[in-house]
Every structure is written in C-alpha cells, then in structure tokens.
Design a protein around this motif. Sequence first.
Motif, short mmCIF file in Angstrom:
data_model
loop_
_atom_site.label_atom_id
_atom_site.label_comp_id
_atom_site.label_asym_id
_atom_site.label_seq_id
_atom_site.Cartn_x
_atom_site.Cartn_y
_atom_site.Cartn_z
N CYS A 101 15.46 58.30 43.76
CA CYS A 101 15.03 56.92 43.56
C CYS A 101 13.77 56.58 44.35
CB CYS A 101 16.14 55.96 43.95
SG CYS A 101 17.70 56.23 43.06
N ARG A 102 13.16 57.52 45.05
CA ARG A 102 12.00 57.24 45.90
C ARG A 102 10.73 57.25 45.07
NH1 ARG A 102 11.65 61.34 50.49
NH2 ARG A 102 13.47 60.16 51.19
N HIS A 103 9.92 56.17 45.22
CA HIS A 103 8.66 56.07 44.49
C HIS A 103 7.64 57.05 45.05
CE1 HIS A 103 5.56 54.39 42.02
NE2 HIS A 103 4.88 53.89 43.04
N LEU A 104 6.85 57.65 44.16
CA LEU A 104 5.87 58.68 44.50
C LEU A 104 6.52 59.86 45.22
CD1 LEU A 104 2.88 56.44 45.65
CD2 LEU A 104 3.33 57.36 43.37
N GLN A 105 7.68 60.27 44.75
CA GLN A 105 8.42 61.39 45.33
C GLN A 105 7.78 62.72 44.92
OE1 GLN A 105 11.46 61.83 47.38
NE2 GLN A 105 10.32 63.74 47.30
#
Length: 290
Positions: A101-105
């Motif tokens: 769910c982490r953005h820019l993962q």
Amino acid sequence: MPGTMRFQGLFMVAIWILLLCPQGSPTSFGHPLPVPLQENYSPPSGSNTPVVIKDKPSLSAPTKSSQEDVDYYDDYLFTVDPLETSRSPQPPSPHCDYHLCRHLQVPCAELQKASGCMCPGITSPGEAPETPHLQTLHVSEAGISLHWCAPPSPVEQYHVTYQAVGEASASSPALNSTFRLATVSGLLPDKQYLVCVVASNRAGRSPTDDGQREHGPCRLVHTPPRQIPYVYVAAGLAGALVLVVISALVWHFCMRRRKHLLHGSRDNILDVEPGLGGTTNSTFRSEEQL
C-alpha cells in the motif's frame, strides 16, 4: 702331543655348545630388519607362524608432557575444517522492506537484487493481475482522490476508470507500477460515478466489479452539489456589515441634529417667532430683573 689333543678337545666342546644353544636374533649378526607384515597379510598354508595384524593409530591425543606439546596439540584440537564451516546452518534471509500500500514503492525484485532479501509470493507473470484493493476515497464536487493497495501479482501499469450512470466510461492516463495514489478531475457535481482501479501487464488486465465490495477494485461515489464559493459568502457578509455601519452613522447624525434644534440657546427661544417655536413668556424678563 698331549697339548694338541687338549686343544682339539676344547674346540670340539665349543662347537658342540654352539650347536646346542638356541639360534640368536638376526640383528645380532648384522642382518637387516625384516620387512613389516602387510595389514591383510596371511601366512602360507601349513606354516605355524602366528598372524600379525598391524594396529591402527589411536585417534586420542597423546599425553601432554611439555609446553611445546601443549601448544601444538591445542592448535591441532581446535583447527576448524572449512568444509564443516560451510555445512553449518545459515540464518534465514530477512524480508524485504516492501509494502503493497506504500506510494512510490520500489519493486521488490530490485530490493532483492540489492540486499538479497526475501519477497512475498506473487502469481505467475503469464497470468493477468489480481484485483487491486481500494482503501480510501476523498470526493469533491469536481474530483476524486484514491488510495489503493497493489495485488500480489506482477503489475506494469495502473489505470483509474470512472463512469457516470448512463454515460460512457473514461480512463485516466497510465500510471507506473510504483503508484498507489491518483486524482481524477473534471467530474460533474451532484452525480453518481463508478470509480475503479485496474492493474495490467502483458497477460491482460485485472477484473472489475459493481462497486459493492468494501475493499474491492471499484467504488460507487456521489459528488456533492455545487456550493456557493466562500469568497462570495465573505463578500456578502462584508457588504452587509458596511451597510449596518453606514446606517448607524446616519442615524446618529440625524438624532444629534434633532436634539440641537429642540434644545437651542436662551436667546433663540426668546427671539423665535410665534407659531414656530411656541409663544413667548412675557414675564420671563421681569422675573430675570428681580
């Protein structure tokens, strides 16, 4: 003659003694030592020679009798075999710092190449991705902001699709696989939309649904009706306040002027004409003189 006979008798006695004595060791006559018997040596048949088996050297360390022996055997006993070291169990690799769910993962494959960590299990690259999971939505009268979690599948791109009830579907530009946030603008106020997040790779696209599931790939949303901008509300309140202030000032000046006309000076009251300011008091001057 008798001496010669005596000497021969002594010589014969010496020879007889040598013949009667047991045969001496071969080493006493300067012969070489016999060759050691082999480990699997078997005596010839019919021989009475006992079988000699060579003992294997003992594996136990000999007795330590001096400081030199102690140093040597300490080194011998504590020598580490490289093969034994390589066979010792290694600790398991840590899990990669990867969150769905982490953005820019950063993709987990790149993290694994950099640190040798372990990635979570994913489906085959030859299959279409599973559905992403919508987490939160923020709806305004003209746009929607979305946050989702990636599926456990290889993903190359994301698309955000939106469709008003009874109208054709539209799609946002392609987003790369590191994105978990997106914003859709240009929506109409007071209208219902079906918003979906679609993952895709070379094998195909993830499926969508009707937006009824809580954490599915789609969600039904309703944009709020158009609202009066706050600037207009503030301007109206400011104009009303100015009118109230101006009205209060005008009322104050009018009341002050009226009081000035009603409570004039003594000379104005005496010299005023009858009919306008009332009748004069004829006894006022006489009373003043007294």
